[in-house]
Design a protein around this motif. Structure first.
Motif, PDB file in Angstrom:
ATOM      1  N   ASN A 167       0.893  -1.129   0.189  1.00  0.00           N
ATOM      2  CA  ASN A 167       0.090   0.031  -0.080  1.00  0.00           C
ATOM      3  C   ASN A 167       1.037   1.468  -0.070  1.00  0.00           C
ATOM      4  O   ASN A 167       0.421   2.293  -0.667  1.00  0.00           O
ATOM      5  N   THR A 168       1.755   1.128   0.824  1.00  0.00           N
ATOM      6  CA  THR A 168       2.751   2.459   0.838  1.00  0.00           C
ATOM      7  C   THR A 168       3.695   2.526  -0.492  1.00  0.00           C
ATOM      8  O   THR A 168       3.739   3.732  -0.905  1.00  0.00           O
ATOM      9  N   VAL A 169       4.058   1.643  -1.076  1.00  0.00           N
ATOM     10  CA  VAL A 169       4.575   1.608  -2.491  1.00  0.00           C
ATOM     11  C   VAL A 169       3.823   2.243  -3.401  1.00  0.00           C
ATOM     12  O   VAL A 169       4.033   3.265  -4.407  1.00  0.00           O
ATOM     13  N   ALA A 170       2.533   1.887  -3.591  1.00  0.00           N
ATOM     14  CA  ALA A 170       1.536   2.202  -4.333  1.00  0.00           C
ATOM     15  C   ALA A 170       0.899   3.564  -4.076  1.00  0.00           C
ATOM     16  O   ALA A 170       0.790   4.464  -5.145  1.00  0.00           O
ATOM     17  N   GLU A 171       0.980   4.088  -2.730  1.00  0.00           N
ATOM     18  CA  GLU A 171       0.535   5.598  -2.707  1.00  0.00           C
ATOM     19  C   GLU A 171       1.758   6.417  -3.129  1.00  0.00           C
ATOM     20  O   GLU A 171       1.449   7.574  -3.501  1.00  0.00           O
ATOM     21  N   LYS A 172       2.867   5.988  -2.651  1.00  0.00           N
ATOM     22  CA  LYS A 172       3.980   6.836  -3.098  1.00  0.00           C
ATOM     23  C   LYS A 172       4.127   7.133  -4.676  1.00  0.00           C
ATOM     24  O   LYS A 172       4.687   8.051  -4.999  1.00  0.00           O
ATOM     25  N   LEU A 173       4.174   5.931  -5.295  1.00  0.00           N
ATOM     26  CA  LEU A 173       4.032   5.975  -6.693  1.00  0.00           C
ATOM     27  C   LEU A 173       2.945   6.879  -7.324  1.00  0.00           C
ATOM     28  O   LEU A 173       3.318   7.676  -8.342  1.00  0.00           O
ATOM     29  N   ALA A 174       1.739   6.685  -6.747  1.00  0.00           N
ATOM     30  CA  ALA A 174       0.693   7.630  -7.103  1.00  0.00           C
ATOM     31  C   ALA A 174       0.967   9.145  -7.285  1.00  0.00           C
ATOM     32  O   ALA A 174       0.880   9.809  -7.952  1.00  0.00           O
ATOM     33  N   ALA A 175       1.635   9.339  -6.021  1.00  0.00           N
ATOM     34  CA  ALA A 175       1.883  10.772  -5.632  1.00  0.00           C
ATOM     35  C   ALA A 175       2.991  11.364  -6.500  1.00  0.00           C
ATOM     36  O   ALA A 175       2.897  12.505  -6.919  1.00  0.00           O
ATOM     37  N   GLN A 176       3.868  10.491  -6.723  1.00  0.00           N
ATOM     38  CA  GLN A 176       4.985  11.104  -7.539  1.00  0.00           C
ATOM     39  C   GLN A 176       4.635  10.963  -9.137  1.00  0.00           C
ATOM     40  O   GLN A 176       5.170  11.861  -9.998  1.00  0.00           O
ATOM     41  N   THR A 177       3.839  10.367  -9.589  1.00  0.00           N
ATOM     42  CA  THR A 177       3.419  10.364 -11.058  1.00  0.00           C
ATOM     43  C   THR A 177       2.343  10.990 -11.235  1.00  0.00           C
ATOM     44  O   THR A 177       1.922  11.341 -12.636  1.00  0.00           O
ATOM     45  N   GLY A 178       1.419  11.368 -10.605  1.00  0.00           N
ATOM     46  CA  GLY A 178       0.033  12.047 -10.662  1.00  0.00           C
ATOM     47  C   GLY A 178      -0.963  11.222 -11.389  1.00  0.00           C
ATOM     48  O   GLY A 178      -1.995  11.441 -11.800  1.00  0.00           O
ATOM     49  N   GLN A 179      -0.514   9.568 -11.508  1.00  0.00           N
ATOM     50  CA  GLN A 179      -1.345   8.788 -11.896  1.00  0.00           C
ATOM     51  C   GLN A 179      -2.057   8.036 -10.932  1.00  0.00           C
ATOM     52  O   GLN A 179      -1.853   8.277  -9.806  1.00  0.00           O
ATOM     53  N   PRO A 180      -3.011   7.340 -11.309  1.00  0.00           N
ATOM     54  CA  PRO A 180      -4.132   6.569 -10.213  1.00  0.00           C
ATOM     55  C   PRO A 180      -3.147   5.654  -9.511  1.00  0.00           C
ATOM     56  O   PRO A 180      -2.144   4.860 -10.258  1.00  0.00           O
TER      57      PRO A 180
END
Length: 104
Positions: A39-52
């Motif tokens: 979950n943390t990996v997914a949230e961090k990547l979403a925040a960095q890319t602006g993607q879902p």
């Protein structure tokens, strides 16, 4: 290039630059539950890319020992997927710091 590859490239670049700090459960050996890591990996990547937020799954808990690696799988909203390596960089009690790197 097909659209899935551009999506993978975006996630890959974000994952290569990502890192996280989490607090593990109190125990003799610090561990982070696999769902919490994913979950943390997914949230961090979403925040960095602006993607879902992508779907990230990890096969087991992350053991808090420097150098330990865990292979997770990222599935983007378009169905494309890639591997993500989570590597422990430091441990201070139950605090586990790790880097994230997506497959090239």
């Amino acid at each position: 290039m097909p659209k899935p590859l551009s999506s993978l490239a975006t996630w890959g670049l974000a994952a290569a630059a990502a890192g996280a700090l989490l607090v593990g459960c109190s125990s003799e050996e610090a561990k982070l539950p696999k769902d919490k890591v994913a979950n943390t990996v997914a949230e961090k990547l979403a925040a960095q890319t602006g993607q879902p937020k992508p779907d990230v799954t990890c096969p087991k808990d992350l053991v808090g020992k420097v150098g330990t690696t865990l292979r997770c799988k990222l599935t983007a909203s378009d169905g494309s997927s890639l591997g993500v390596t989570v590597k422990v960089t430091s441990v201070d009690g139950d605090d586990i710091k790790y880097d994230i790197k997506a497959d090239g």
